[in-house]
Design an enzyme around this catalytic site. Structure first.
Site, PDB file in Angstrom:
ATOM      1  N   GLY A  52       0.812  -1.091  -0.075  1.00  9.37           N
ATOM      2  CA  GLY A  52      -0.068   0.034   0.036  1.00  9.37           C
ATOM      3  C   GLY A  52       0.810   1.178   0.109  1.00  9.37           C
ATOM      4  CE1 TYR A 236     -11.674   5.429   6.858  1.00  8.72           C
ATOM      5  CE2 TYR A 236     -11.664   7.604   7.716  1.00  8.72           C
ATOM      6  CZ  TYR A 236     -10.677   6.303   7.416  1.00  8.72           C
ATOM      7  OH  TYR A 236      -9.617   6.246   7.643  1.00  8.72           O
ATOM      8  CB  THR A 276      -4.708  -0.822   0.395  1.00  7.64           C
ATOM      9  OG1 THR A 276      -5.655  -0.782   1.239  1.00  7.64           O
ATOM     10  CG2 THR A 276      -4.316   0.448  -0.059  1.00  7.64           C
TER      11      THR A 276
HETATM   12  P1  NAI Z   1      -1.834  -1.743   3.914  1.00  5.95           P
HETATM   13  O1  NAI Z   1      -2.450  -3.057   4.245  1.00  5.95           O
HETATM   14  O2  NAI Z   1      -1.423  -1.858   2.377  1.00  5.95           O
HETATM   15  O3  NAI Z   1      -0.317  -1.844   4.371  1.00  5.95           O
HETATM   16  C1  NAI Z   1       0.064  -1.966   5.896  1.00  5.95           C
HETATM   17  C2  NAI Z   1       1.153  -2.148   6.467  1.00  5.95           C
HETATM   18  O4  NAI Z   1       1.457  -2.181   7.662  1.00  5.95           O
HETATM   19  C3  NAI Z   1       1.973  -3.418   5.816  1.00  5.95           C
HETATM   20  O5  NAI Z   1       3.080  -3.160   5.378  1.00  5.95           O
HETATM   21  C4  NAI Z   1       1.764  -4.287   6.832  1.00  5.95           C
HETATM   22  O6  NAI Z   1       2.877  -5.471   6.872  1.00  5.95           O
HETATM   23  C5  NAI Z   1       2.192  -3.529   7.893  1.00  5.95           C
HETATM   24  N1  NAI Z   1       1.653  -3.859   9.235  1.00  5.95           N
HETATM   25  C6  NAI Z   1       0.479  -4.294   9.794  1.00  5.95           C
HETATM   26  N2  NAI Z   1       0.564  -4.593  11.184  1.00  5.95           N
HETATM   27  C7  NAI Z   1       1.908  -4.596  11.458  1.00  5.95           C
HETATM   28  C8  NAI Z   1       2.663  -4.848  12.630  1.00  5.95           C
HETATM   29  N3  NAI Z   1       1.739  -5.338  13.842  1.00  5.95           N
HETATM   30  N4  NAI Z   1       3.726  -4.702  12.724  1.00  5.95           N
HETATM   31  C9  NAI Z   1       4.444  -4.108  11.496  1.00  5.95           C
HETATM   32  N5  NAI Z   1       3.996  -3.813  10.434  1.00  5.95           N
HETATM   33  C10 NAI Z   1       2.547  -3.958  10.264  1.00  5.95           C
HETATM   34  O7  NAI Z   1      -2.497  -0.564   4.316  1.00  5.95           O
HETATM   35  P2  NAI Z   1      -2.279   0.775   3.635  1.00  5.95           P
HETATM   36  O8  NAI Z   1      -4.005   0.973   2.985  1.00  5.95           O
HETATM   37  O9  NAI Z   1      -1.436   1.324   2.768  1.00  5.95           O
HETATM   38  O10 NAI Z   1      -2.664   1.564   4.966  1.00  5.95           O
HETATM   39  C11 NAI Z   1      -1.646   2.312   5.440  1.00  5.95           C
HETATM   40  C12 NAI Z   1      -2.058   3.669   6.173  1.00  5.95           C
HETATM   41  O11 NAI Z   1      -2.648   4.608   5.126  1.00  5.95           O
HETATM   42  C13 NAI Z   1      -3.185   3.562   7.321  1.00  5.95           C
HETATM   43  O12 NAI Z   1      -2.903   4.351   8.221  1.00  5.95           O
HETATM   44  C14 NAI Z   1      -4.268   3.885   6.210  1.00  5.95           C
HETATM   45  O13 NAI Z   1      -5.457   4.181   7.308  1.00  5.95           O
HETATM   46  C15 NAI Z   1      -3.939   4.850   5.662  1.00  5.95           C
HETATM   47  N6  NAI Z   1      -4.878   5.140   4.474  1.00  5.95           N
HETATM   48  C16 NAI Z   1      -5.279   4.109   3.590  1.00  5.95           C
HETATM   49  C17 NAI Z   1      -6.262   4.741   2.653  1.00  5.95           C
HETATM   50  C18 NAI Z   1      -6.893   3.691   1.744  1.00  5.95           C
HETATM   51  O14 NAI Z   1      -7.751   3.966   0.989  1.00  5.95           O
HETATM   52  N7  NAI Z   1      -6.220   2.502   1.592  1.00  5.95           N
HETATM   53  C19 NAI Z   1      -6.672   6.055   2.644  1.00  5.95           C
HETATM   54  C20 NAI Z   1      -5.985   6.971   3.264  1.00  5.95           C
HETATM   55  C21 NAI Z   1      -5.192   6.517   4.188  1.00  5.95           C
END
Ligand code: NAI
Length: 398
Positions: A52, A236, A276
């Site tokens: 992501g 949300y 994601t």
């Molecule tokens: P994702 O699921 O693609 O990535 C999450 C990451 O966190 C991965 O690298 C995973 O290995 C890591 N992770 C999870 N638990 C862990 C732990 N206990 N220890 C170490 N690493 C850990 O998620 P995404 O969508 O990229 O989300 C990242 C941030 O972006 C979040 O805060 C999300 O709220 C924010 N965000 C996401 C949006 C979306 O539409 N996907 C929009 C705006 C913000």
């Protein structure tokens, strides 16, 4: 072993290593051709680096003009008798290979970012590889659980607050539209979500780094957030997730004050809604994503994580005299998503969308392809009928 996509509800149970490599390579190719990051950071820690936004940030900072070295923390699983392993596992491996080929350092730490052990490993890596200091920390964890000090867990619950909200979710396994009624969260669920996704852990990471003298002068830290348009607020912003994000925003202000001692800054960057691993899990969000993808693609403003992160560093965080912020001190990467031209059209599409026509009214094809791509599937140019050598894959280390 021939690897096929196995999806359970909205969760991918398999990943394709070759496809993950292609996804990393495509993102690298994009940032190399994009407007470069100027005066960027050289030593970066990314918490949540394997998929992501975190992976995109890592790629942008390494290959998109800043030539940064990176330490990436993630929680991923490699190949074993249980299965091929997660996409993030392979993303880590192939990113590191590409970074090393470009003479950049890339250290992968795979473990629980909430644990003391991982904090210690990170500090040691900063000592060993970064001469003891880091210039930028990206906080991009997305998870459902956080261990409590007593061995129990806080669990997040993605729910409305106060009253039940009806919404629809698209089940990626059955490709069916499912209507759901989301009951309001209990106090314990509100608290759990705040603990898992709010600012407390980010703050504790920065405190740990400050206390170990690991932050450089001019240090910056950014956590990723989402706010969204009014139509998604009941599910949300006004719900448990939104409460956690507001807490994250408040943490950014507190950290910003604390970092002034280092001539440093802390920001929350509000990103665009994207497919994601984490976001497809949010009940009620997928019809919005379908309408948004269709509209932004039509209008030529659609971005994926990689475009968002390259734009964040090249046009907002670095190379500017002043970081552009809104009235609440937030960096708005959802600026294009929230324009009236986009939102009016999205609203119209959502009002017409139902279980029979969502594939036509919304960009279901793009939504599904994005999800498959996240797990290494659905790429042209990869022969998915070729077996993957699991023993050779087991020898690859992050
Ligand atoms: P994702 O699921 O693609 O990535 C999450 C990451 O966190 C991965 O690298 C995973 O290995 C890591 N992770 C999870 N638990 C862990 C732990 N206990 N220890 C170490 N690493 C850990 O998620 P995404 O969508 O990229 O989300 C990242 C941030 O972006 C979040 O805060 C999300 O709220 C924010 N965000 C996401 C949006 C979306 O539409 N996907 C929009 C705006 C913000």
């Amino acid at each position: 072993m021939i690897v096929e996509p196995v999806i359970s509800g909205v969760v991918a149970k398999t990943s394709h290593p070759e496809g993950c490599k292609k996804a990393v390579d495509d993102q690298i190719a994009y940032v190399k051709s994009a407007s470069p990051i100027k005066n960027g950071p050289k030593r970066v820690l990314i918490l949540g680096a394997s998929s992501g936004f975190g992976l995109a940030a890592r790629i942008a900072l390494t290959f998109g003009g800043a030539d940064a070295d990176t330490i990436g923390v993630s929680f991923e699983r490699g190949p074993s008798e249980k299965g091929i392993g997660t996409a993030g596992w392979y993303n880590n491996i192939y990113f590191k290979q590409r970074a090393q080929q470009a003479d950049r350092r890339a250290i992968n730490i795979v473990g629980d970012a909430f644990s003391q052990d991982v904090r210690e490993q990170v500090i040691e890596a900063i000592e060993t590889y970064f001469e003891g200091e880091v210039d930028l920390v990206i906080y991009s964890l997305a998870t459902g659980v956080r261990p409590k000090p007593n061995g129990e867990f806080w669990r997040s619950a993605i729910k409305p607050i106060g009253e039940a909200v009806s919404g629809s979710t698209i089940n990626l396994e059955t490709q069916a539209w499912e209507d759901t009624l989301l009951e309001p969260a209990s106090d314990e669920e509100i608290e759990g979500t705040l603990k898992v996704m709010g600012g407390e852990d980010w703050e504790s990471w920065i405190d740990t780094l400050v206390n170990s003298d690991s932050v450089a002068n001019g240090f910056k830290t950014v956590a990723l957030s989402y706010v969204g348009p009014e139509i998604t607020h009941p599910i949300y912003l006004d719900g448990t997730l939104g409460r956690a994000k507001v807490d994250l925003h408040q943490t950014s202000h507190a950290l910003n004050l604390e970092l002034s001692n280092f001539d440093g800054n802390a920001y929350a960057a509000v990103c665009k809604a994207l497919v994601t691993k984490a976001s497809v899990f949010i009940p009620g969000l997928s019809p919005y994503l379908l309408a948004l993808y269709k509209t932004m693609k039509e209008q030529g403003t659609h971005e994926e994580c990689i475009e968002q992160m390259q734009r964040l560093f090249a046009t907002k965080l670095y190379g500017q005299e002043k970081v552009p912020l809104d009235g609440e001190r937030l960096i708005r990467m959802d600026d294009w998503e929230l324009t009236p031209e986009v939102q009016d059209k999205v609203k119209q599409r959502l009002s017409e969308m139902n279980q029979d026509n969502f594939k036509q009214i919304g960009d279901f094809e793009g939504f599904q392809r994005s999800f498959l791509n996240l797990n290494g599937f659905g790429f042209d140019g990869i022969d998915y009928s070729q077996p993957q050598d699991v023993e050779a894959l087991k020898r690859l280390k992050p």
